[in-house]
Design an enzyme around this catalytic site. Sequence first.
Site, PDB file in Angstrom:
ATOM      1  N   GLY A  48       0.870  -1.172   0.000  1.00 53.74           N
ATOM      2  CA  GLY A  48       0.000   0.000   0.000  1.00 53.74           C
ATOM      3  C   GLY A  48       0.902   1.214   0.000  1.00 53.74           C
ATOM      4  O   GLY A  48       1.808   1.317  -0.823  1.00 53.74           O
ATOM      5  N   GLU A  49       0.681   2.105   0.940  1.00 47.11           N
ATOM      6  CA  GLU A  49       1.516   3.300   1.051  1.00 47.11           C
ATOM      7  C   GLU A  49       2.070   3.333   2.484  1.00 47.11           C
ATOM      8  O   GLU A  49       1.307   3.485   3.440  1.00 47.11           O
ATOM      9  CB  GLU A  49       0.664   4.529   0.714  1.00 47.11           C
ATOM     10  CG  GLU A  49       1.404   5.826   0.789  1.00 47.11           C
ATOM     11  CD  GLU A  49       2.690   5.830  -0.033  1.00 47.11           C
ATOM     12  OE1 GLU A  49       2.658   5.405  -1.210  1.00 47.11           O
ATOM     13  OE2 GLU A  49       3.730   6.234   0.512  1.00 47.11           O
ATOM     14  N   CYS A  80       6.092  -5.378   0.411  1.00 50.72           N
ATOM     15  CA  CYS A  80       6.223  -4.048  -0.202  1.00 50.72           C
ATOM     16  C   CYS A  80       6.165  -2.933   0.857  1.00 50.72           C
ATOM     17  O   CYS A  80       7.096  -2.788   1.631  1.00 50.72           O
ATOM     18  CB  CYS A  80       5.200  -3.885  -1.311  1.00 50.72           C
ATOM     19  SG  CYS A  80       5.702  -2.640  -2.506  1.00 50.72           S
ATOM     20  N   HIS A 177       4.730  -8.700  -4.359  1.00 55.16           N
ATOM     21  CA  HIS A 177       3.358  -8.954  -3.896  1.00 55.16           C
ATOM     22  C   HIS A 177       2.887 -10.363  -4.246  1.00 55.16           C
ATOM     23  O   HIS A 177       2.168 -10.526  -5.241  1.00 55.16           O
ATOM     24  CB  HIS A 177       2.401  -7.972  -4.586  1.00 55.16           C
ATOM     25  CG  HIS A 177       2.563  -6.547  -4.197  1.00 55.16           C
ATOM     26  ND1 HIS A 177       1.827  -5.965  -3.201  1.00 55.16           N
ATOM     27  CD2 HIS A 177       3.372  -5.579  -4.680  1.00 55.16           C
ATOM     28  CE1 HIS A 177       2.171  -4.688  -3.078  1.00 55.16           C
ATOM     29  NE2 HIS A 177       3.108  -4.435  -3.961  1.00 55.16           N
ATOM     30  N   GLU A 179       0.551 -11.906  -2.949  1.00 55.20           N
ATOM     31  CA  GLU A 179      -0.914 -11.949  -2.789  1.00 55.20           C
ATOM     32  C   GLU A 179      -1.632 -11.559  -4.085  1.00 55.20           C
ATOM     33  O   GLU A 179      -2.830 -11.739  -4.200  1.00 55.20           O
ATOM     34  CB  GLU A 179      -1.347 -11.044  -1.619  1.00 55.20           C
ATOM     35  CG  GLU A 179      -1.353  -9.551  -1.877  1.00 55.20           C
ATOM     36  CD  GLU A 179       0.031  -8.898  -1.848  1.00 55.20           C
ATOM     37  OE1 GLU A 179       1.037  -9.623  -1.788  1.00 55.20           O
ATOM     38  OE2 GLU A 179       0.093  -7.651  -1.920  1.00 55.20           O
TER      39      GLU A 179
END
Length: 195
Positions: A48-49, A80, A177, A179
Amino acid sequence: MPGCVGVLALQGAFREHIASLERLRVPTREVRGLKDMDGVDALVIPGGESTTMGKLLTDWEMLGPVRARIEAGMPVYGSCAGLILLCREIENSSQPRLGVLDAVVRRNAFGRQVDSFETMLDLPVLARPGEDNPPFPAVFIRAPVIVGVGPQVEVLAEVDGQAVAVRQGHVLATSFHPELTADSRLHRYFLEMCA
Ligand code: GLN
Protein backbone atom coordinates in the site's frame (compact mmCIF):
# COMPACT_ATOMS: atom_id res chain seq x y z
CA MET A 1 -0.28 -23.75 11.55
CA PRO A 2 -1.13 -20.61 13.55
CA GLY A 3 -4.60 -20.43 15.13
CA CYS A 4 -5.42 -17.09 13.52
CA VAL A 5 -3.43 -14.81 11.21
CA GLY A 6 -4.18 -11.11 11.47
CA VAL A 7 -3.88 -8.98 8.36
CA LEU A 8 -3.35 -5.27 8.97
CA ALA A 9 -6.34 -3.70 7.25
CA LEU A 10 -5.80 0.04 7.65
CA GLN A 11 -4.96 0.58 3.98
CA GLY A 12 -3.60 -1.26 0.96
CA ALA A 13 -3.88 -4.80 -0.47
CA PHE A 14 -5.14 -6.57 2.66
CA ARG A 15 -8.08 -8.34 0.98
CA GLU A 16 -5.73 -10.10 -1.42
CA HIS A 17 -3.58 -11.38 1.48
CA ILE A 18 -6.70 -12.66 3.23
CA ALA A 19 -7.75 -14.50 0.05
CA SER A 20 -4.28 -16.07 -0.28
CA LEU A 21 -4.34 -17.23 3.35
CA GLU A 22 -7.89 -18.55 3.05
CA ARG A 23 -6.79 -20.69 0.09
CA LEU A 24 -4.42 -22.33 2.60
CA ARG A 25 -7.35 -22.84 5.00
CA VAL A 26 -5.95 -20.79 7.85
CA PRO A 27 -8.31 -18.59 9.91
CA THR A 28 -7.71 -14.88 9.31
CA ARG A 29 -8.81 -11.61 10.84
CA GLU A 30 -8.74 -8.03 9.55
CA VAL A 31 -6.80 -5.93 12.06
CA ARG A 32 -8.08 -2.35 12.16
CA GLY A 33 -7.33 -1.57 15.78
CA LEU A 34 -5.44 -2.91 18.76
CA LYS A 35 -8.39 -4.90 20.08
CA ASP A 36 -8.37 -6.97 16.86
CA MET A 37 -4.90 -8.23 17.84
CA ASP A 38 -6.36 -10.28 20.73
CA GLY A 39 -6.13 -13.94 19.78
CA VAL A 40 -4.04 -13.23 16.68
CA ASP A 41 -0.90 -15.43 16.55
CA ALA A 42 0.79 -13.93 13.49
CA LEU A 43 0.49 -10.76 11.44
CA VAL A 44 0.68 -9.87 7.74
CA ILE A 45 1.34 -6.26 6.75
CA PRO A 46 0.24 -5.65 3.16
CA GLY A 47 1.48 -3.44 0.38
CA GLY A 48 0.00 0.00 0.00
CA GLU A 49 1.52 3.30 1.05
CA SER A 50 3.97 2.99 3.92
CA THR A 51 3.73 6.65 4.99
CA THR A 52 -0.07 6.40 5.27
CA MET A 53 0.03 3.07 7.09
CA GLY A 54 2.71 4.38 9.48
CA LYS A 55 0.63 7.47 10.18
CA LEU A 56 -2.52 5.43 10.84
CA LEU A 57 -0.60 3.03 13.10
CA THR A 58 0.63 6.06 15.04
CA ASP A 59 -2.80 7.76 15.16
CA TRP A 60 -4.52 4.57 16.39
CA GLU A 61 -1.72 4.04 18.96
CA MET A 62 -0.88 0.67 17.46
CA LEU A 63 2.78 1.18 16.52
CA GLY A 64 4.31 0.55 19.96
CA PRO A 65 2.03 -2.38 20.96
CA VAL A 66 2.43 -4.17 17.59
CA ARG A 67 6.21 -3.67 17.78
CA ALA A 68 6.17 -5.14 21.30
CA ARG A 69 4.22 -8.21 20.10
CA ILE A 70 6.76 -8.79 17.29
CA GLU A 71 9.68 -8.28 19.65
CA ALA A 72 8.07 -10.85 21.96
CA GLY A 73 8.14 -13.39 19.11
CA MET A 74 4.94 -13.00 17.08
CA PRO A 75 5.72 -14.00 13.47
CA VAL A 76 5.21 -11.19 10.96
CA TYR A 77 5.28 -10.97 7.17
CA GLY A 78 5.43 -7.63 5.34
CA SER A 79 5.09 -7.23 1.57
CA CYS A 80 6.22 -4.05 -0.20
CA ALA A 81 4.99 -1.16 2.00
CA GLY A 82 4.81 -3.80 4.77
CA LEU A 83 8.51 -4.53 4.26
CA ILE A 84 9.27 -0.80 4.51
CA LEU A 85 7.39 -0.56 7.82
CA LEU A 86 9.37 -3.48 9.25
CA CYS A 87 12.82 -2.03 8.47
CA ARG A 88 15.04 -0.39 11.07
CA GLU A 89 16.19 2.30 8.63
CA ILE A 90 14.39 3.93 5.69
CA GLU A 91 16.74 5.90 3.40
CA ASN A 92 16.12 9.65 3.54
CA SER A 93 12.97 9.29 5.63
CA SER A 94 11.96 9.67 9.24
CA GLN A 95 8.45 8.24 8.64
CA PRO A 96 7.00 6.06 11.43
CA ARG A 97 8.00 2.39 11.31
CA LEU A 98 8.07 -0.79 13.38
CA GLY A 99 11.84 -1.11 12.96
CA VAL A 100 12.04 -4.80 13.91
CA LEU A 101 14.03 -5.91 10.84
CA ASP A 102 17.73 -5.11 10.92
CA ALA A 103 17.85 -3.74 7.39
CA VAL A 104 18.11 -0.50 5.43
CA VAL A 105 15.44 0.00 2.76
CA ARG A 106 15.28 2.28 -0.30
CA ARG A 107 11.72 3.15 -1.29
CA ASN A 108 10.54 3.25 -4.90
CA ALA A 109 13.89 1.79 -5.93
CA PHE A 110 12.74 0.70 -9.38
CA GLY A 111 11.13 4.03 -10.30
CA ARG A 112 7.54 5.17 -10.54
CA GLN A 113 4.22 3.36 -11.01
CA VAL A 114 4.89 2.98 -14.76
CA ASP A 115 8.07 1.09 -13.94
CA SER A 116 6.13 -1.69 -12.19
CA PHE A 117 7.03 -5.13 -13.51
CA GLU A 118 6.73 -8.85 -13.02
CA THR A 119 9.69 -11.20 -13.02
CA MET A 120 10.31 -14.87 -12.32
CA LEU A 121 12.34 -15.14 -9.15
CA ASP A 122 14.38 -18.04 -7.80
CA LEU A 123 13.39 -18.69 -4.18
CA PRO A 124 15.27 -21.79 -3.02
CA VAL A 125 13.62 -21.69 0.46
CA LEU A 126 10.27 -22.57 -1.14
CA ALA A 127 11.58 -25.99 -2.22
CA ARG A 128 9.80 -29.02 -0.72
CA PRO A 129 10.80 -32.68 -0.97
CA GLY A 130 9.03 -34.37 -3.87
CA GLU A 131 7.79 -31.06 -5.34
CA ASP A 132 9.09 -28.97 -8.21
CA ASN A 133 10.22 -25.51 -7.19
CA PRO A 134 9.70 -23.40 -10.31
CA PRO A 135 10.62 -19.68 -10.22
CA PHE A 136 8.12 -17.51 -8.34
CA PRO A 137 6.02 -14.94 -10.26
CA ALA A 138 7.04 -11.76 -8.43
CA VAL A 139 5.02 -8.58 -8.99
CA PHE A 140 6.84 -5.32 -8.20
CA ILE A 141 4.77 -2.13 -7.85
CA ARG A 142 6.73 1.01 -6.88
CA ALA A 143 8.75 -1.51 -4.96
CA PRO A 144 11.51 -0.99 -2.41
CA VAL A 145 14.83 -2.82 -2.25
CA ILE A 146 16.93 -3.66 0.75
CA VAL A 147 20.31 -2.00 0.48
CA GLY A 148 21.86 -3.17 3.73
CA VAL A 149 21.28 -6.01 6.18
CA GLY A 150 22.50 -6.88 9.67
CA PRO A 151 24.22 -10.17 10.49
CA GLN A 152 20.99 -11.94 11.55
CA VAL A 153 19.24 -11.29 8.24
CA GLU A 154 19.11 -14.01 5.59
CA VAL A 155 18.69 -12.85 1.97
CA LEU A 156 16.19 -15.19 0.26
CA ALA A 157 16.11 -13.62 -3.22
CA GLU A 158 17.74 -10.84 -5.23
CA VAL A 159 16.96 -8.80 -8.34
CA ASP A 160 19.97 -7.21 -10.07
CA GLY A 161 22.08 -8.05 -7.03
CA GLN A 162 19.71 -6.29 -4.60
CA ALA A 163 17.79 -8.08 -1.84
CA VAL A 164 14.03 -8.32 -2.46
CA ALA A 165 13.14 -11.11 0.02
CA VAL A 166 14.67 -11.45 3.48
CA ARG A 167 14.10 -13.27 6.74
CA GLN A 168 15.30 -12.52 10.24
CA GLY A 169 14.04 -15.32 12.49
CA HIS A 170 10.28 -14.84 12.76
CA VAL A 171 10.28 -11.72 10.54
CA LEU A 172 9.72 -12.24 6.79
CA ALA A 173 9.65 -9.45 4.20
CA THR A 174 9.37 -9.22 0.41
CA SER A 175 9.58 -6.24 -1.94
CA PHE A 176 7.02 -7.90 -4.20
CA HIS A 177 3.36 -8.95 -3.90
CA PRO A 178 2.70 -12.73 -3.78
CA GLU A 179 -0.91 -11.95 -2.79
CA LEU A 180 -1.52 -10.65 -6.33
CA THR A 181 -0.75 -14.06 -7.84
CA ALA A 182 -2.37 -17.50 -7.56
CA ASP A 183 0.91 -18.94 -6.26
CA SER A 184 0.53 -19.77 -2.56
CA ARG A 185 4.07 -20.98 -1.88
CA LEU A 186 5.26 -17.84 -0.15
CA HIS A 187 2.23 -17.68 2.16
CA ARG A 188 2.71 -21.40 2.88
CA TYR A 189 6.35 -20.67 3.77
CA PHE A 190 5.18 -17.97 6.20
CA LEU A 191 2.67 -20.34 7.83
CA GLU A 192 5.43 -22.91 8.27
CA MET A 193 7.54 -20.19 9.91
CA CYS A 194 4.68 -19.72 12.38
CA ALA A 195 4.58 -23.41 13.36
N1 GLN B 1 6.06 2.83 -2.74
C1 GLN B 1 5.21 2.42 -1.66
C2 GLN B 1 5.70 2.96 -0.33
O1 GLN B 1 6.75 3.53 -0.26
C3 GLN B 1 5.12 0.92 -1.59
C4 GLN B 1 4.41 0.39 -2.81
C5 GLN B 1 3.63 -0.86 -2.57
O2 GLN B 1 3.38 -1.28 -1.44
N2 GLN B 1 3.19 -1.45 -3.65
O3 GLN B 1 5.05 2.81 0.64
